[in-house]
Design an enzyme around this catalytic site. Structure first.
Site, PDB file in Angstrom:
ATOM      1  N   LYS A 144       4.907  -0.124  13.131  1.00  0.00           N
ATOM      2  CA  LYS A 144       4.345   0.567  11.964  1.00  0.00           C
ATOM      3  C   LYS A 144       3.621   1.844  12.362  1.00  0.00           C
ATOM      4  CE  LYS A 144       4.087  -3.713   9.311  1.00  0.00           C
ATOM      5  NZ  LYS A 144       3.276  -4.921   9.106  1.00  0.00           N
ATOM      6  N   GLY A 198       3.385 -10.185   2.532  1.00  0.00           N
ATOM      7  CA  GLY A 198       3.563 -11.148   1.438  1.00  0.00           C
ATOM      8  C   GLY A 198       4.686 -10.707   0.525  1.00  0.00           C
ATOM      9  N   ILE A 257       0.849  -1.207   0.000  1.00  0.00           N
ATOM     10  CA  ILE A 257       0.000   0.000   0.000  1.00  0.00           C
ATOM     11  C   ILE A 257       0.881   1.252   0.000  1.00  0.00           C
ATOM     12  CG2 ILE A 257      -1.806   1.270   1.225  1.00  0.00           C
ATOM     13  CD1 ILE A 257      -2.403  -1.270   2.817  1.00  0.00           C
TER      14      ILE A 257
HETATM   15  N1  HSE Z   1       4.505  -9.840   9.415  1.00  0.00           N
HETATM   16  C1  HSE Z   1       4.077  -8.640   8.767  1.00  0.00           C
HETATM   17  C2  HSE Z   1       2.542  -8.673   8.689  1.00  0.00           C
HETATM   18  C3  HSE Z   1       4.678  -8.556   7.405  1.00  0.00           C
HETATM   19  O1  HSE Z   1       1.975  -9.739   8.886  1.00  0.00           O
HETATM   20  O2  HSE Z   1       1.933  -7.639   8.461  1.00  0.00           O
HETATM   21  C4  HSE Z   1       4.478  -7.234   6.715  1.00  0.00           C
HETATM   22  O3  HSE Z   1       5.093  -6.181   7.379  1.00  0.00           O
END
Ligand code: HSE
Length: 408
Positions: free
Chosen positions: A200, A298, A131
């Site tokens: 994040k 992914g 995204i």
């Molecule tokens: N492990 C992370 C998730 C990978 O499942 O969002 C992507 O940052």
């Protein structure tokens, strides 16, 4: 010719190599120059691959090669990625990274080193997989004061919760499927316990509000305590359980941020974000809510964002991009003590006393399910301060108690 190196050939790194090598013509056309992968740093053996000659175990070869102008760090983790990225930036190489742990911990410092060395440090893939979200915040929404960011930022947990809801699958089976599909971290504790979503939201908040928010400043709870029973009650309340990350700018300039599983009402668009998809709602003072949606984890979605950053660096080898935020402060992130709605589950071996004391404590509550068979009451409170809600719950005669925040 612009030479690149890829640090790591795991899930994301192999996707980046695949795009840069197999779709080289397409990528080179976008850059208006030839792009070439000169090295892939990896300890494991990939001698069966058609591009095996590019593999090296020696980082010094890459750092000392002045032809290499762009390095993609897709190793994950802090060590040795932090050292490698720092050294690349200091030696005049632009770096792109998908490493949310690194950016959330060291972003301000690495951005500053990049600025001092007149190179770029880009990390679009670190949040939301495929995204586009960091550029839109830094660039397209630049005219706004951003007030809040709310999102589903972890694909693995969203996939697991969805499997539990739709297929009635148990937690462990859903997790092993997420691992198989390459969504989960090497150590999936980071997904399950909310640390990945926390990193994040730190990156998003740092970029949107201009000052570094560190993971240890954000109250974080994962989904490990969510049971099939909670999922089923949530459904009966016309809600879905989602791991929600939030960051908000307060009027005094401080920030509050948290990550926790929440019951989300089915009329809220986030409740229908399913599987590995992520969604991020950014509220700007001029735009109102803007939503970003797509595959959040992914191999190929994440590699797509990494390669886009490589293309951007290649097109701006001698120009700095716009990403920047300052170092954080210990008192920058605070508890807001805002009003919340809570989902509460109480159990007792004495169901009659449980019901009587519940009716006394919450006489107006109509949003509840009383289950005599299991000796449980599940209910959703009105919006109030948490300490006030807990004071009422204390008056109830229960044996065990759990709660979750709700977004209704
Ligand atoms: N492990 C992370 C998730 C990978 O499942 O969002 C992507 O940052």
């Amino acid at each position: 010719m612009i030479y690149t190196a890829i640090l790591g050939h795991g899930t994301v790194g192999s996707g980046v190599a695949e795009i840069l090598i197999k779709h080289n013509k397409h990528v080179s056309e976008k850059v208006h120059d030839d792009i070439s992968v000169k090295y892939i740093l990896e300890l494991r053996d990939f001698s069966n691959l058609s591009y095996a000659a590019k593999f090296t175990k020696d980082f010094e070869k890459i750092i000392n090669d002045n032809d290499v102008k762009i390095v993609a760090e897709v190793m994950g983790g802090i060590s040795p990625a932090y050292d490698f990225v720092k050294r690349c930036l200091m030696s005049g190489k632009s770096v792109v990274s998908s490493n949310k742990e690194l950016v959330a911990a060291k972003g301000a410092e690495l951005l500053e080193i990049a600025a001092k060395n007149n190179v770029n440090f880009l990390f679009e893939a670190s949040v939301g997989g495929g995204i586009p979200i960091l550029r839109p915040i830094a660039q397209c929404l630049a005219a706004n004061d951003i007030n809040t960011i709310t999102g589903i930022l972890n694909g693995t947990t969203n996939y697991i919760l969805n499997k539990m809801i739709v297929d009635g699958m148990d937690f462990a089976t859903a997790l092993s499927l997420a691992k198989e599909k390459g969504f989960a971290e090497k150590d999936p504790t980071a997904d399950i316990e909310g640390h990945d979503a926390c990193r994040k939201i730190c990156i998003l908040a740092s970029l949107a509000f201009g000052k570094h928010v560190y993971p240890e400043q954000v109250k974080t709870e994962g989904i490990s305590k969510v049971t099939l029973e909670d999922v089923s009650y949530a459904d009966k309340f016309n809600c879905a359980i989602k791991l929600i990350a939030r960051a908000k700018r307060l009027p005094n300039g401080k920030i509050c941020a948290d990550v926790s599983p929440r019951l989300v009402g089915k009329n809220n668009i986030l409740s229908s974000v399913d599987g590995v998809f992520n969604a991020i709602v950014v509220r700007g003072d001029a735009t109102g809510d803007v939503m970003f949606y797509g595959k959040g984890a992914g191999k190929m979605p994440t590699a797509s964002a990494v390669v886009a950053d490589i293309i951007d660096c290649a097109k701006h080898l001698h120009a700095r991009k716009y990403f920047y935020w300052q170092d954080g402060e210990s008192d920058y992130v605070v508890d807001e003590n805002s009003k919340e709605r809570l989902y509460v589950l109480l159990k007792s071996s004495d169901f009659k006393s449980l019901v009587d004391s519940f009716n006394n404590a919450f006489p107006e509550n109509t949003w509840n399910i009383k289950n005599e068979y299991s000796g449980e009451i599940a209910f959703i409170t009105d919006e109030d301060f948490e300490d006030k809600i807990f004071a009422k719950i204390k008056k109830i005669k229960y044996d065990s108690f759990k709660y979750m925040k709700a977004l209704i």
